[in-house]
Design a protein around this motif. Structure first.
Motif, PDB file in Angstrom:
ATOM      1  N   LYS A 130       0.844  -1.204   0.000  1.00  0.00           N
ATOM      2  CA  LYS A 130       0.000   0.000   0.000  1.00  0.00           C
ATOM      3  C   LYS A 130       0.878   1.252   0.000  1.00  0.00           C
ATOM      4  N   MET A 131       1.931   1.196   0.851  1.00  0.00           N
ATOM      5  CA  MET A 131       2.831   2.336   0.951  1.00  0.00           C
ATOM      6  C   MET A 131       3.508   2.621  -0.386  1.00  0.00           C
ATOM      7  N   ILE A 132       3.894   1.543  -1.070  1.00  0.00           N
ATOM      8  CA  ILE A 132       4.546   1.762  -2.366  1.00  0.00           C
ATOM      9  C   ILE A 132       3.557   2.373  -3.351  1.00  0.00           C
ATOM     10  N   SER A 133       2.303   1.953  -3.279  1.00  0.00           N
ATOM     11  CA  SER A 133       1.340   2.543  -4.209  1.00  0.00           C
ATOM     12  C   SER A 133       1.077   4.015  -3.849  1.00  0.00           C
ATOM     13  N   ASP A 134       1.216   4.357  -2.568  1.00  0.00           N
ATOM     14  CA  ASP A 134       1.128   5.778  -2.178  1.00  0.00           C
ATOM     15  C   ASP A 134       2.277   6.575  -2.787  1.00  0.00           C
ATOM     16  N   ILE A 135       3.485   5.998  -2.669  1.00  0.00           N
ATOM     17  CA  ILE A 135       4.679   6.693  -3.165  1.00  0.00           C
ATOM     18  C   ILE A 135       4.591   6.915  -4.659  1.00  0.00           C
ATOM     19  N   THR A 136       4.040   5.901  -5.356  1.00  0.00           N
ATOM     20  CA  THR A 136       4.052   5.971  -6.811  1.00  0.00           C
ATOM     21  C   THR A 136       2.821   6.666  -7.374  1.00  0.00           C
ATOM     22  N   ASN A 137       1.935   7.091  -6.512  1.00  0.00           N
ATOM     23  CA  ASN A 137       0.731   7.774  -6.984  1.00  0.00           C
ATOM     24  C   ASN A 137       1.053   9.195  -7.447  1.00  0.00           C
ATOM     25  N   ASP A 138       0.520   9.576  -8.611  1.00  0.00           N
ATOM     26  CA  ASP A 138       0.769  10.925  -9.132  1.00  0.00           C
ATOM     27  C   ASP A 138       0.196  12.008  -8.227  1.00  0.00           C
ATOM     28  N   ASP A 139      -0.845  11.651  -7.484  1.00  0.00           N
ATOM     29  CA  ASP A 139      -1.510  12.654  -6.657  1.00  0.00           C
ATOM     30  C   ASP A 139      -1.220  12.412  -5.174  1.00  0.00           C
ATOM     31  N   PRO A 140      -0.214  13.085  -4.614  1.00  0.00           N
ATOM     32  CA  PRO A 140       0.160  12.838  -3.222  1.00  0.00           C
ATOM     33  C   PRO A 140      -0.915  13.277  -2.231  1.00  0.00           C
ATOM     34  N   ASP A 141      -1.870  14.101  -2.695  1.00  0.00           N
ATOM     35  CA  ASP A 141      -2.917  14.578  -1.788  1.00  0.00           C
ATOM     36  C   ASP A 141      -3.752  13.432  -1.212  1.00  0.00           C
ATOM     37  N   ILE A 142      -3.835  12.323  -1.958  1.00  0.00           N
ATOM     38  CA  ILE A 142      -4.609  11.180  -1.463  1.00  0.00           C
ATOM     39  C   ILE A 142      -3.973  10.664  -0.175  1.00  0.00           C
ATOM     40  N   PHE A 143      -2.647  10.521  -0.197  1.00  0.00           N
ATOM     41  CA  PHE A 143      -1.935  10.091   1.007  1.00  0.00           C
ATOM     42  C   PHE A 143      -2.086  11.130   2.122  1.00  0.00           C
ATOM     43  N   LEU A 144      -1.867  12.391   1.779  1.00  0.00           N
ATOM     44  CA  LEU A 144      -1.892  13.451   2.789  1.00  0.00           C
ATOM     45  C   LEU A 144      -3.249  13.522   3.487  1.00  0.00           C
ATOM     46  N   GLU A 145      -4.284  13.399   2.681  1.00  0.00           N
ATOM     47  CA  GLU A 145      -5.654  13.439   3.200  1.00  0.00           C
ATOM     48  C   GLU A 145      -5.861  12.334   4.242  1.00  0.00           C
ATOM     49  N   ARG A 146      -5.437  11.124   3.882  1.00  0.00           N
ATOM     50  CA  ARG A 146      -5.628   9.982   4.766  1.00  0.00           C
ATOM     51  C   ARG A 146      -4.790  10.132   6.051  1.00  0.00           C
ATOM     52  N   GLU A 147      -3.536  10.563   5.862  1.00  0.00           N
ATOM     53  CA  GLU A 147      -2.631  10.724   6.997  1.00  0.00           C
ATOM     54  C   GLU A 147      -3.157  11.802   7.961  1.00  0.00           C
ATOM     55  N   LEU A 148      -3.683  12.874   7.372  1.00  0.00           N
ATOM     56  CA  LEU A 148      -4.222  13.961   8.192  1.00  0.00           C
ATOM     57  C   LEU A 148      -5.396  13.462   9.024  1.00  0.00           C
TER      58      LEU A 148
END
Ligand SMILES: [Zn+2]
Ligand SMILES: [Zn+2]
Length: 651
Positions: free
Chosen positions: A529-547
């Motif tokens: 999952k983490m690798i798919s976060d890293i490779t995602n063009d839109d980092p906001d998806i990760f940031l949103e979830r982390e927030l």
């Protein structure tokens, strides 16, 4: 008349002096202090509750330098309060030494002469729109975030904004996280503007510091590029601050005077009522939160410069392709490397571990080689043939008498970059290979090496995280992450964010000039999952979830954390003291106090470390009440308390 004079020392208040001179707030003066003469600044307020009856001494002279601005004084007062630092030490960051500089002559600034050359840089539509937002309402405090994918030309946008400011005769400050390697940045600056910026960091000579300091205070030097400490320079006419790579955690000063330079830059901009731009590919969680709350404006660059595409990603599962004994690179990776090298691509092997092996033991007596001063493993550095502690710098030779018989027989567990180098050399003996780490790159010949990398004279790089920081290597089109280890350490609330930033920045080094590029992740992880976060063009998806996770658990930026770190040579006394102190402040502050616990690295540089963690509301009242309690408390001899507001490092 009486004047309050703040001195660059450990006191939190100004001292009262007398003078018949015409003096105003911000003037630099020389005063007697004890047996010495020191420079200080006429402060904005006298010491509160001063009941001491000292003989008031006279100011010796006024220094012929422009006064420190009132806004800057207000900022320093706030800075001291926020970070629980004595005001005197805050001033020390602004003063060059114990003596302010008067004697620099104007011709010394000619190296930094500001005459902007005409340049014909065509900005893309996205870049133009970003620039427009930066320039909007820029005569007052506002925070703008320029979020652009790696290699999208963010620098060009803020260079244009900077040009606008310099043309009006104002000053600007660019903060960079890793100042040791600014050569490439300076070059870019010179090419764009046609003059040299003043570069400020702890490594420059004293003489250079004096020239820059006085050029800044007189308004003669227009642009400073600097590390954290440049934020405290006494600018005459500062009208713009840029924080490049704002997400970078090296903005946090972890030792001595502890503060976060990015956050303090925003505060300074606010006190001076000027705009500040935060530049990043992936904003920090704190910045992302401020964007969401509309406190900060944001503009985005989604396309790479000149339409280069982002790299492709491939996961190489090491559970499927078994590695050979004492080998860390799979056959598949070696094949891929060959293909890239044939295409003239530069290849980078990434492993965030310096030296040869991070763990050394003897197979006869089973002794584990640890640092005698710190509770961590010694790392074997083969080039120097030593065991080295990465915390305190302790060195020891490999000549070890074994308790069994003869000398110890070493086993090396796991690889560092030097070990990967050996393996890569075996596979590609004809190629030029270099290690890119702080051991090899923070030296005098590093700009020479950088040139060779840029010209593809070095075909294979073996790098630590240092290489992820903002470099532009035009031929680098293949990155191999030797072992992506995404284990989330329990004590670090930022582990996921740190991983994402690191691998995002690292991937961003590849494919910057338009050729197809690939990043390979070798891993044992099943959880990708983490690798798919890293490779995602839109980092906001990760940031949103982390927030959301932070919000749910009431972690920063939703609550203020303050670490209290007790250090001393006696571990038992330390635990006791921390407990006493906890009892002393409990109930007197509006916050939760957790601990005491031993630090994850219990001993560093011969001192044991015990921590308390305060979790409370984001209000300066919390800092003020803690500060008062610390002053009242009598610490036992040999125990030191360090306060870390908004801690990032929980070691
Ligand atoms: Zn050590
Ligand atoms: Zn042994």
């Amino acid at each position: 008349m009486k004047f309050p004079v703040l001195l660059p020392n450990i006191f939190n208040h100004p001292f009262t002096y007398e003078s018949d001179l015409k003096l105003k707030t911000g003037d630099y003066v020389v005063v007697p202090f004890g047996k010495n003469k020191v420079s200080g600044v006429i402060w904005d307020d006298f010491e509160q509750d001063n009941k001491k009856k000292f003989k008031i001494k006279r100011i010796l002279k006024k220094l012929e330098v422009p006064a420190l601005k009132k806004d800057t004084i207000k900022f320093l007062n706030w800075f001291a309060q926020y970070n629980l630092i004595p005001k005197g030490l805050a001033l020390k960051l602004t003063l060059l030494s114990n003596h302010a500089i008067e004697k620099v002559t104007d011709d010394k600034y000619k190296d930094f002469l500001t005459k902007i050359k005409d340049n014909l840089v065509e900005l893309s539509l996205e870049q133009k729109q970003s620039l427009k937002m930066m320039n909007k309402n820029n005569d007052q405090f506002k925070v703008h975030v320029l979020q652009g994918t790696t290699g999208s030309g963010k620098t060009l946008v803020y260079f244009e904004a900077l040009k606008n400011i310099i043309n009006k005769g104002y000053q600007a400050l660019i903060l960079l996280p890793e100042i040791g390697l600014t050569t490439q940045f300076e070059q870019k600056f010179l090419e764009f503007f046609g003059f040299n910026p003043a570069v400020w960091h702890s490594g420059i000579t004293k003489k250079k510091k004096e020239i820059i300091w006085s050029g800044v205070i007189k308004g003669e030097i227009k642009v400073v590029i600097g590390a954290r400490s440049s934020l405290f320079l006494p600018f005459k006419n500062l009208k713009l601050i840029i924080v490049d790579e704002e997400h970078d955690q090296s903005y946090k000063q972890d030792e001595g005077i502890i503060y976060n330079a990015r956050d303090m830059a925003v505060a300074r901009a606010s006190f001076e009522n000027i705009p500040i731009n935060l530049i990043t590919a992936v904003p920090s969680i704190e910045t992302f939160d401020n964007i969401k709350k509309k406190k900060y404006s944001v503009s985005k660059l989604r396309k790479r410069y000149q339409n280069a595409s982002l790299p492709n990603y491939e996961i190489v599962n090491l559970k499927d392709t078994k590695l050979e004994k004492k080998s860390w690179l799979s056959k598949y990776i070696i094949e891929k490397t060959n293909i890239h090298l044939k295409k003239n691509d530069q290849v980078l092997f990434f492993l965030n571990r310096r030296g040869f092996s991070p763990h050394v033991l003897c197979d006869k007596c089973f002794k584990n080689y640890n640092c005698p001063n710190c509770s961590i493993n010694l790392v074997y550095h083969k080039r120097k043939n030593i065991l080295l502690c990465h915390y305190c710098g302790f060195k020891s030779s490999m000549d070890k008498k074994c308790t069994k018989e003869g000398n110890c027989n070493f086993i090396f567990n796991g690889p560092g970059v030097e070990r990967i180098l050996e393996e890569v050399k075996k596979h590609f003996p004809s190629k030029k290979i270099e290690i890119f780490s702080s051991d090899t790159m923070n030296k005098k010949d590093s700009s020479e090496k950088l040139k060779k990398i840029i010209n593809n004279e070095i075909q294979i790089l073996i790098g630590t995280q240092l290489i992820s920081k903002g470099f532009h290597f035009p031929n680098l089109n293949c990155i191999i992450v030797v072992d992506i280890d995404l284990s989330l350490q329990g004590h670090d609330l930022r582990a996921a964010e740190k991983n994402l930033q690191l691998y995002h920045q690292l991937s961003g080094r590849a494919g910057r000039t338009g050729k197809p590029a690939t990043v390979y992740f070798q891993t044992y992880e099943d959880n990708i999952k983490m690798i798919s976060d890293i490779t995602n063009d839109d980092p906001d998806i990760f940031l949103e979830r982390e927030l959301n996770i932070r919000k749910k658990n009431n972690l920063p930026p939703f609550e203020r954390f303050i670490s209290l770190i007790f250090t001393g040579v006696n571990d038992r006394a330390l635990e006791k003291e921390a407990t006493y102190f906890k009892n002393f402040i409990e109930g007197k502050i509006k916050a939760k106090i957790l601990g005491p616990v031993s630090s994850p690295i219990f001993k560093i540089k011969g001192k044991f470390r015990v921590r308390l963690l305060i979790r409370g509301p984001k209000s300066l009242k919390l800092q003020n009440s803690i500060s008062k309690l610390i002053q009242k408390y009598k610490f036992s001899k040999g125990i030191k308390l360090t306060v870390d507001v908004d801690p990032i490092n929980f070691n």
